[in-house]
Design an enzyme around this catalytic site. Structure first.
Site, PDB file in Angstrom:
ATOM      1  N   CYS A 167      -7.069  11.371  13.036  1.00 11.26           N
ATOM      2  CA  CYS A 167      -7.878  12.199  13.923  1.00 11.26           C
ATOM      3  C   CYS A 167      -8.838  13.063  13.100  1.00 11.26           C
ATOM      4  O   CYS A 167      -8.452  13.667  12.116  1.00 11.26           O
ATOM      5  CB  CYS A 167      -7.053  13.119  14.804  1.00 11.26           C
ATOM      6  N   ARG A 178     -11.197   8.683   9.969  1.00  7.95           N
ATOM      7  CA  ARG A 178      -9.869   9.279  10.142  1.00  7.95           C
ATOM      8  C   ARG A 178      -9.144   8.760  11.382  1.00  7.95           C
ATOM      9  O   ARG A 178      -7.959   9.046  11.579  1.00  7.95           O
ATOM     10  CB  ARG A 178      -9.993  10.805  10.251  1.00  7.95           C
ATOM     11  N   TRP A 183      -6.783   8.978  16.348  1.00  5.90           N
ATOM     12  CA  TRP A 183      -5.868   7.920  15.906  1.00  5.90           C
ATOM     13  C   TRP A 183      -4.584   8.199  16.672  1.00  5.90           C
ATOM     14  O   TRP A 183      -3.901   9.186  16.409  1.00  5.90           O
ATOM     15  CB  TRP A 183      -5.649   8.006  14.394  1.00  5.90           C
ATOM     16  N   ASN A 222      -5.353  17.703  15.673  1.00  2.00           N
ATOM     17  CA  ASN A 222      -4.954  16.666  14.715  1.00  2.00           C
ATOM     18  C   ASN A 222      -3.567  17.034  14.232  1.00  2.00           C
ATOM     19  O   ASN A 222      -3.370  18.134  13.721  1.00  2.00           O
ATOM     20  CB  ASN A 222      -5.961  16.644  13.551  1.00  2.00           C
ATOM     21  N   GLY A 223      -2.599  16.114  14.403  1.00  2.00           N
ATOM     22  CA  GLY A 223      -1.229  16.407  13.963  1.00  2.00           C
ATOM     23  C   GLY A 223      -0.247  15.953  15.021  1.00  2.00           C
ATOM     24  O   GLY A 223      -0.594  15.172  15.917  1.00  2.00           O
ATOM     25  N   GLU A 242      -1.073  -4.556  -4.830  1.00  2.08           N
ATOM     26  CA  GLU A 242      -2.299  -3.947  -4.306  1.00  2.08           C
ATOM     27  C   GLU A 242      -3.221  -5.015  -3.696  1.00  2.08           C
ATOM     28  O   GLU A 242      -3.807  -4.801  -2.636  1.00  2.08           O
ATOM     29  CB  GLU A 242      -2.993  -3.165  -5.443  1.00  2.08           C
ATOM     30  N   LYS A 279      -4.479  -5.066   0.171  1.00  2.00           N
ATOM     31  CA  LYS A 279      -5.901  -5.097   0.551  1.00  2.00           C
ATOM     32  C   LYS A 279      -6.151  -6.221   1.543  1.00  2.00           C
ATOM     33  O   LYS A 279      -6.868  -6.047   2.524  1.00  2.00           O
ATOM     34  CB  LYS A 279      -6.805  -5.327  -0.672  1.00  2.00           C
ATOM     35  N   GLU A 281      -4.426  -5.488   5.121  1.00  2.41           N
ATOM     36  CA  GLU A 281      -4.930  -4.375   5.939  1.00  2.41           C
ATOM     37  C   GLU A 281      -6.306  -4.636   6.523  1.00  2.41           C
ATOM     38  O   GLU A 281      -6.609  -4.145   7.598  1.00  2.41           O
ATOM     39  CB  GLU A 281      -4.893  -3.046   5.169  1.00  2.41           C
ATOM     40  N   HIS A 310      13.181 -16.875  -6.794  1.00  2.00           N
ATOM     41  CA  HIS A 310      14.370 -16.327  -6.129  1.00  2.00           C
ATOM     42  C   HIS A 310      14.180 -16.224  -4.617  1.00  2.00           C
ATOM     43  O   HIS A 310      14.806 -15.395  -3.974  1.00  2.00           O
ATOM     44  CB  HIS A 310      14.712 -14.963  -6.742  1.00  2.00           C
ATOM     45  N   LYS A 325      -7.741   6.673   7.707  1.00  2.16           N
ATOM     46  CA  LYS A 325      -7.870   6.941   6.282  1.00  2.16           C
ATOM     47  C   LYS A 325      -6.881   7.971   5.767  1.00  2.16           C
ATOM     48  O   LYS A 325      -6.323   7.825   4.700  1.00  2.16           O
ATOM     49  CB  LYS A 325      -9.304   7.406   6.031  1.00  2.16           C
TER      50      LYS A 325
HETATM   51  C1  F6R Z   1      -4.665   1.347   1.503  1.00  7.16           C
HETATM   52  C2  F6R Z   1      -4.742   2.769   1.755  1.00  7.16           C
HETATM   53  C3  F6R Z   1      -3.482   3.505   2.040  1.00  7.16           C
HETATM   54  C4  F6R Z   1      -3.464   4.820   1.271  1.00  7.16           C
HETATM   55  C5  F6R Z   1      -2.245   5.660   1.679  1.00  7.16           C
HETATM   56  C6  F6R Z   1      -2.147   6.941   0.873  1.00  7.16           C
HETATM   57  O1  F6R Z   1      -5.908   0.800   1.214  1.00  7.16           O
HETATM   58  O2  F6R Z   1      -5.794   3.343   1.739  1.00  7.16           O
HETATM   59  O3  F6R Z   1      -2.368   2.735   1.738  1.00  7.16           O
HETATM   60  O4  F6R Z   1      -3.442   4.547  -0.096  1.00  7.16           O
HETATM   61  O5  F6R Z   1      -2.332   5.958   3.028  1.00  7.16           O
HETATM   62  O6  F6R Z   1      -3.254   7.744   1.074  1.00  7.16           O
HETATM   63  P1  F6R Z   1      -3.632   8.908   0.083  1.00  7.16           P
HETATM   64  O7  F6R Z   1      -3.973   8.281  -1.224  1.00  7.16           O
HETATM   65  O8  F6R Z   1      -4.800   9.585   0.715  1.00  7.16           O
HETATM   66  O9  F6R Z   1      -2.435   9.795  -0.033  1.00  7.16           O
END
Ligand code: F6R
Length: 614
Positions: free
Chosen positions: A2, A27, A74, A100-101, A487, A491, A494, A510, A609
């Site tokens: 949010c 967000r 969100w 937000n929260g 990672e 990527k 997501e 395994h 985000k």
């Molecule tokens: C993946 C991604 C998330 C963040 C995670 C932590 O691409 O962006 O997995 O890495 O939500 O977020 P931060 O780094 O802001 O604590």
């Protein structure tokens, strides 16, 4: 999680709000809304969908007013629809609020309010909070800030809220706990409020970051008052923003993610700036200096983070144990905070976070502080909550990361963690002088090698075309490149919604090997010199089961290109630095696959985000 924005002043609020919402859309983007104070009345517009849908919905409606709030959501409580969208209005139509929260005790509060005759139109926890404020305001005939203060003492949970009272349109009122809120102080006595500084920076650089359990009252008379929930007046701690507007624009790229992938040439250099000298042969992190002895004597370093930042923590485990010989643990913040972990005063707990606002990471840090450990933050967003609660820390200086999939933050974090490992190793004498100097000079060459790695984009795009319709993918890596495999898989899933898993290459036997057939793309990071023959064997095992092998190799590799279906060559470097290069083709691969599948690369479904709820 949010985005919230508010304005009071001499301008028309609506253009400020709508532009601010576009900046904050990363967000959360399942619904959006605005409320404007307009000649004694409140105009409230809200719509399921993106901010553009809201803008379209409002285009023929009245939008004048010097006071307003806006929200991009969100969803947590209640599905994304017009009713659950914010702003929410009190039962008497007098107060309007964005939030937000999460209000954790909303169910108990709601039942009590229903008994008092309150009726609810949405499924949200936010509507419960606004009815509680309304109840207290009416009962004791309180000004809004007092009713808010009283209500917040009854609330369990996290909040950043901004409110307007139509019976007193002379002020914009906000409060925060565990969710971020910044107040911008304009030139002409006007005020901006937002979840982060991005909607504010084009109007003013003077900001106040609200602390937990503080209330801000911004008056039309140009006066800003901040007080605690305990009603104690606070001094204004005004800070200067260090943020350029261009950093918030796409700058000619189709997507922020592609811009941010390409920016890594500069952002990795920025993470190193002033922290290493090839000529003079040193590495240092200013943030560590004050606590150096404590860090060098630490029994353990515990990294805590979520998602991509957790993967950077995994790279750090390899780096710090390998180079500096200090025991390291890497913990998912959400598990660490609740599993009653052993934390001692001789431990150093390092939180890694792009946003600096991730709720679980913040709570893990608070636990570490409570147990007496030294806390350190590796953070991108300047002035964020994690940056403020830690004993010390280092910023990665990557600039705003707007694409929801984290790219430049990962390489910024990894660069910083590499510097940290080298700094500690050199001070402890756990690596030779010559190896230390080799690492310094190799690290300084990483930005130009990233530039070279980015030149593979046409090859990567063609590979993406070949595998874009896959339903699953496996990523394999060994040693330093195992976290990169994790990672790469994250990527892909997501942003393209293809199921993907990362494994240490040798673990494949395994279990996961059972999945391999002619439809399974297997992306192998095969740049490690130390385990080269073993990786070649792992690739042979995949090929023997007809898997499609996409291998990331070093430029001089001849053997793997003869076995793999596709190879992507990246420049050679010292093995501990390979994650900074091997992740680049994986970022591009997921970008092109998502694009070819017609996905919204910057705003993948169900994600946001900055995860400010647990
Ligand atoms: C993946 C991604 C998330 C963040 C995670 C932590 O691409 O962006 O997995 O890495 O939500 O977020 P931060 O780094 O802001 O604590």
């Amino acid at each position: 999680m949010c985005g919230i924005v508010g304005y009071i002043g001499k301008k028309d609020a609506y253009p400020v709000l709508i532009k601010g919402l576009k900046r904050l859309e990363y967000r959360g983007y399942d619904s959006a809304g605005v409320a404007l104070y307009n000649n004694g009345d409140l105009l409230v517009y809200k719509k399921k969908g993106k901010v553009a849908d809201l803008e379209n919905f409002i285009k023929d409606q009245p939008t004048t007013g010097f006071l307003g709030i806006g929200h991009t959501r969100w969803a947590t409580h209640g599905k994304p629809d017009d009713l659950n969208a914010h702003p929410h209005i009190s039962g008497d139509g007098r107060i309007v609020m964005i939030h937000n929260g999460i209000i954790e005790n909303y169910a108990v509060l709601k039942n009590a309010l229903i008994k008092l005759g309150h009726k609810f139109t949405s499924e949200t926890d936010t509507e419960v909070l606004i009815h509680l404020i309304e109840e207290l305001q009416k009962r004791d005939n309180l000004p809004l800030e007092e009713a808010l203060r009283m209500a917040l003492t009854k609330v369990i949970g996290a909040y950043a809220v901004v409110l307007i009272d139509k019976k007193d349109p002379t002020k914009l009122i906000a409060a925060r706990k565990q969710s971020p809120l910044v107040v911008g102080i304009g030139e002409d006595g006007d005020f901006y409020m937002a979840s982060d500084a991005t909607p504010i920076v084009e109007f003013t650089r003077r900001v106040v970051y609200l602390n937990d359990e503080e209330i801000a009252i911004a008056g039309i008379d140009g006066k800003l008052t901040i007080k605690t929930l305990g009603n104690k007046l606070q001094n204004l701690n005004i800070q200067e923003l260090d943020l350029e507007i261009e950093a918030l624009e796409k700058g000619g790229y189709d997507y922020f993610m592609l811009k941010e992938i390409n920016e890594q040439v500069a952002t990795i250099a920025d993470a190193m700036r002033g922290r290493l000298s090839v000529e003079e042969g040193w590495v240092k992190l200013g943030g560590m200096e004050q606590y150096l002895n404590r860090i060098l004597r630490a029994d353990r370093i515990i990294f805590t983070a979520c998602g991509t930042s957790w993967h950077a923590g995994m790279v750090a485990e390899y780096l710090i144990e390998d180079l500096a010989r200090i025991p390291v643990e890497v913990e998912y913040a959400s598990e660490f905070r609740y599993r009653n972990p052993i934390i001692k005063e001789t431990d150093v707990v390092i939180a890694i976070s792009q946003s600096g606002e991730t709720a679980d990471t913040l709570a893990a840090l608070e636990l570490a502080k409570e147990k007496g450990a030294l806390t350190y933050g590796i953070v991108n967003v300047i002035g964020s909550s994690i940056a403020r609660v830690t004993d010390a820390g280092s910023y990665i200086h990557a600039g705003p990361e707007i694409g929801v999939a984290s790219t430049k933050a990962f390489t910024g974090q990894t660069t910083l963690l590499t510097l940290m490992a080298m700094y500690l190793a050199h001070l402890k004498g756990t690596i030779s002088e010559s190896y230390f100097h080799e690492l310094i000079s190799e690290l300084s060459l990483i930005p130009e090698k990233v530039e070279k790695a980015l030149k593979n984009s046409a090859i990567i795009e063609s590979i993406a075309e070949k595998i874009k319709d896959s339903t699953n993918a496996i990523y394999l890596g060994r040693g330093y490149n195992f976290p990169v495999a994790l990672e790469g898989a994250l990527k892909l899933k997501e942003i393209s919604y293809i199921h993907a898993e990362g494994y240490p290459a040798a673990e494949m036997k395994h279990g996961p090997i059972a999945l391999i057939d002619e439809n399974m793309p297997v992306i192998v990071i095969a740049t490690n010199k130390s385990a080269y023959d073993k990786i070649v064997s792992n690739i042979q095992e995949v090929k023997a089961r007809k898997g499609i092998v996409i291998a990331i190799v070093t430029e001089d590799d001849e053997i793997i290109s003869g076995i793999a279906d596709y190879t992507i060559a990246i420049p050679d470097t010292a093995e501990p630095l390979t994650p900074l290069l091997s992740v680049i083709p994986l970022q591009l691969l997921s970008y092109y696959i998502a694009l070819k599948r017609g996905c919204n690369v910057d705003q993948p479904r169900n994600l946001a985000k900055s995860v400010t709820v647990e």
